[in-house]
Design a protein around this motif. Structure first.
Motif, short mmCIF file in Angstrom:
data_model
loop_
_atom_site.label_atom_id
_atom_site.label_comp_id
_atom_site.label_asym_id
_atom_site.label_seq_id
_atom_site.Cartn_x
_atom_site.Cartn_y
_atom_site.Cartn_z
N THR A 1 -31.78 37.60 -18.48
CA THR A 1 -30.98 37.95 -17.29
C THR A 1 -30.39 39.36 -17.36
O THR A 1 -30.01 39.91 -16.33
CB THR A 1 -29.83 36.96 -17.13
N GLY A 2 -30.29 39.93 -18.55
CA GLY A 2 -29.66 41.24 -18.67
C GLY A 2 -28.15 41.16 -18.73
O GLY A 2 -27.48 42.19 -18.87
N LEU A 3 -27.56 39.96 -18.62
CA LEU A 3 -26.12 39.79 -18.76
C LEU A 3 -25.77 39.61 -20.24
O LEU A 3 -26.64 39.54 -21.10
CB LEU A 3 -25.66 38.59 -17.95
N SER A 4 -24.48 39.51 -20.52
CA SER A 4 -24.05 39.34 -21.90
C SER A 4 -24.38 37.94 -22.39
O SER A 4 -24.53 37.00 -21.61
CB SER A 4 -22.54 39.59 -22.00
N THR A 5 -24.44 37.80 -23.73
CA THR A 5 -24.75 36.51 -24.33
C THR A 5 -23.48 35.66 -24.45
O THR A 5 -22.36 36.14 -24.23
CB THR A 5 -25.35 36.71 -25.72
N ARG A 6 -23.66 34.44 -24.87
CA ARG A 6 -22.54 33.52 -25.09
C ARG A 6 -21.61 34.06 -26.17
O ARG A 6 -20.38 33.99 -26.04
CB ARG A 6 -23.09 32.14 -25.49
N ARG A 7 -22.18 34.64 -27.22
CA ARG A 7 -21.35 35.19 -28.30
C ARG A 7 -20.45 36.30 -27.78
O ARG A 7 -19.25 36.33 -28.08
CB ARG A 7 -22.27 35.72 -29.40
N ALA A 8 -21.04 37.22 -27.00
CA ALA A 8 -20.24 38.32 -26.45
C ALA A 8 -19.19 37.81 -25.49
O ALA A 8 -18.06 38.33 -25.44
CB ALA A 8 -21.16 39.32 -25.74
N LEU A 9 -19.53 36.74 -24.72
CA LEU A 9 -18.55 36.16 -23.80
C LEU A 9 -17.35 35.59 -24.55
O LEU A 9 -16.19 35.79 -24.17
CB LEU A 9 -19.21 35.06 -22.97
N ASP A 10 -17.63 34.86 -25.64
CA ASP A 10 -16.54 34.26 -26.41
C ASP A 10 -15.62 35.32 -26.99
O ASP A 10 -14.38 35.18 -26.94
CB ASP A 10 -17.13 33.41 -27.55
N ILE A 11 -16.21 36.40 -27.52
CA ILE A 11 -15.39 37.47 -28.09
C ILE A 11 -14.54 38.13 -27.02
O ILE A 11 -13.33 38.37 -27.20
CB ILE A 11 -16.29 38.50 -28.80
N ALA A 12 -15.16 38.44 -25.87
CA ALA A 12 -14.43 39.11 -24.79
C ALA A 12 -13.32 38.21 -24.25
O ALA A 12 -12.21 38.68 -23.96
CB ALA A 12 -15.40 39.48 -23.67
N LEU A 13 -13.58 36.91 -24.10
CA LEU A 13 -12.57 36.00 -23.55
C LEU A 13 -11.39 35.86 -24.49
O LEU A 13 -10.23 35.84 -24.04
CB LEU A 13 -13.22 34.64 -23.28
N GLN A 14 -11.66 35.78 -25.80
CA GLN A 14 -10.55 35.69 -26.76
C GLN A 14 -9.69 36.95 -26.72
O GLN A 14 -8.46 36.89 -26.76
CB GLN A 14 -11.11 35.47 -28.17
#
Length: 532
Positions: free
Chosen positions: A350-363
């Protein structure tokens, strides 16, 4: 002991921090290498300058010692010669001595002269310059010669002082044809008037033999000069320089200002730059100058400076080159790591961020919202009946649909600092820092409409096209309510399930449930959130 162990245990961590700083900032490593090279160069230059100064100081000490040694030897011999002349003057003043027979009188008058080493003929001249007594005339009478035209006679005749006078170098007319200097004293009669001179000749071979034994180096010099600048003897010996005047020269003027000292100057006679040590010889009007050539003084230092400077220059150059090469390696490593990090944090489909990057950003955003007492909204998105889409159209078409939905999300999330990623499967997540629920619902509706307008065919969907359901949740950092990033996702998930239960193509919660945020600005025009 525990303190030492703790320090030892912390050392690897400190090393890792330092090395990490260099890796993270390659330019810092290059600058550090250049700084170390500069420090090494400065230390080398200072050390070489100190070595050069030490070489000059050692040469000055050697020149001072040599000038002192020579001045004492010359002073002693001049004093012996002067005592011999004084003995003749005392004999001339004694009527008993003058009344002695000629052979005996000759022996009494000149007995001291025969004991004076390096003293040649001793003569006594009357007031007209005629020789009346001659130590070299054996047996008497004295040789027939007139000395009235000589400087040692004229000076004693014209001055009232009976001080010792040292003449210019000359070729004696009564002694063997060798260069000599005359040492003369004034004779006076009982009325105090000039009655003649006592003269002793001193061959310059004495000075030449004395100076030849001194260590000077290839370009050194020793000059014996009168206080009026007349050269009496010089090493290296050149007969054309004997008797030449140095008065007014730059290398002679300093010797008249003090009894002894040293200076660096250019020789008048040969143009060589030397370190001179000078000393006045006792009470006599003579100065000894010992000169060491600066080329000789610095010859060994220059060789060492070339070797040390070359080695240190090479090391500094190698250090700078190694720093540059290692800096390039660090930069290439950073670029590779950056590409790998982007690849690891970016969903390839998709070209969007991965789940790992999402978790880091959300924290990170959750902690910042609590710290700064700001709002933070999260959108959870899911494609409606996507399993049926894959079953009907296949996974290739499913991947294409996922890319289309991801593009719609990218085009709808416009603010810098907002974050969108693929949560898993057909689920997506959008993080909206500094956005209240009202603004989050606005973004959600924009995404929902963009996907709807894309009109991706989906025969298994009630609407005949691909649609999405969105759940929104907001954390109010100013409320003091404790909520973790996982709890915030759970809240958005529950709203997503409610949206899907409502038939899909829906955003939850509905706008009417957000009356308290009705007056909050849309995130499209709200203040930009700081970028991660």
């Amino acid at each position: 002991m525990p303190t030492a162990l703790n320090a030892y245990a912390k050392t690897p961590m400190l090393f890792r921090k330092i090395s990490g700083a260099f890796v993270a900032r390659p330019a810092l490593f290059a600058a550090s290498g250049g700084f170390v090279a500069l420090v090494m160069a400065v230390i080398t230059v200072v050390s070489l300058y100190d070595m050069r100064t030490d070489a000059l100081m050692r040469a000055r000490d050697a020149a001072d010692g040599l000038s002192l040694l020579l001045s004492r030897d010359i002073e002693r011999n001049l004093e012996i010669c002067d005592l011999s002349l004084q003995a003749v003057i005392d004999g001339m003043a004694d009527p008993v001595v003058l009344a002695l027979p000629m052979p005996l009188r000759q022996r009494v008058l000149f007995d001291g002269a025969t004991k004076a080493r390096d003293l040649g003929t001793v003569l006594v001249a009357d007031h007209l310059g005629n020789i009346v007594f001659d130590s070299g005339a054996l047996p008497p009478p004295p040789r027939n010669a007139n000395l009235s035209d000589r400087d040692y006679f004229k000076v004693q005749r014209d001055r009232l002082s009976d001080a010792l006078f040292i003449s210019k170098p000359f070729v004696s007319s009564v002694d063997p044809p060798l260069l000599s200097i005359g040492l003369s004293r004034r004779l006076t009669n009982r009325k105090g008037k000039f009655s003649g001179v006592v003269l002793g000749t001193l061959q310059l071979d004495y000075f030449q033999h004395l100076l030849d034994g001194m260590p000077l180096g290839p370009h050194g010099s020793i000059t014996l000069v009168r206080t009026d600048g007349i050269v009496l003897m010089r090493r290296p010996f050149n007969v054309g320089e004997i008797g030449r005047s140095l008065a007014g020269g730059a290398s002679f003027t300093p010797v008249l200002k003090s009894e002894k000292g040293s200076f660096v100057g250019v020789a008048i006679l040969d143009g060589e730059q030397r370190l001179y040590s000078f000393r006045h010889i006792g009470k006599y009007p003579i100065i000894i100058e010992v000169g060491f050539s600066t080329n000789d003084i610095y010859a060994q230092w220059q060789w060492r400076a070339c070797v040390i400077g070359g080695v240190m220059g090479t090391l500094c150059l190698l250090l700078v080159l190694m720093s540059i090469l290692i800096t390039r390696q660090f930069r290439e490593r950073l670029e590779i790591e950056q590409r790998l990090r982007i690849r690891a944090d970016t969903d390839s489909l998709t070209g969007l961020s991965t789940r790992r990057a999402l978790d880091i950003a959300l924290q990170f955003e959750t902690r910042r919202a609590k710290r700064d007492r700001r709002t933070l909204s999260v959108l959870m998105l899911d494609i409606d009946t996507f399993k049926l889409f894959n079953d009907r159209y296949g996974h290739v078409a499913g991947d294409k649909a996922l890319r289309t939905v991801a593009l719609c999300i990218k085009e709808s999330v416009l603010r810098q600092g907002d974050f969108a990623g693929r949560y898993g499967g057909e689920e997506f997540c959008v993080i909206l820092p500094g956005t209240a629920l009202h603004g989050a619902l606005h973004v959600a509706q924009a995404i929902r409409k963009a996907v709807y307008d894309a009109a991706i065919p989906h025969s298994a969907s009630p609407l005949g096209i691909v649609t999405i359901s969105i759940g929104a949740a907001t954390l109010d950092g100013a409320s003091g309510v404790e909520m973790t990033s996982s709890q915030l996702i759970d809240c958005a998930d529950r709203e997503l399930y409610a949206a899907k239960a409502a038939g899909g193509n829906t955003v939850m919660p509905p706008a009417q449930r957000d009356e308290k945020d009705a007056n909050v600005e849309s995130p499209l025009i709200a203040e930009q959130a700081p970028q991660l």
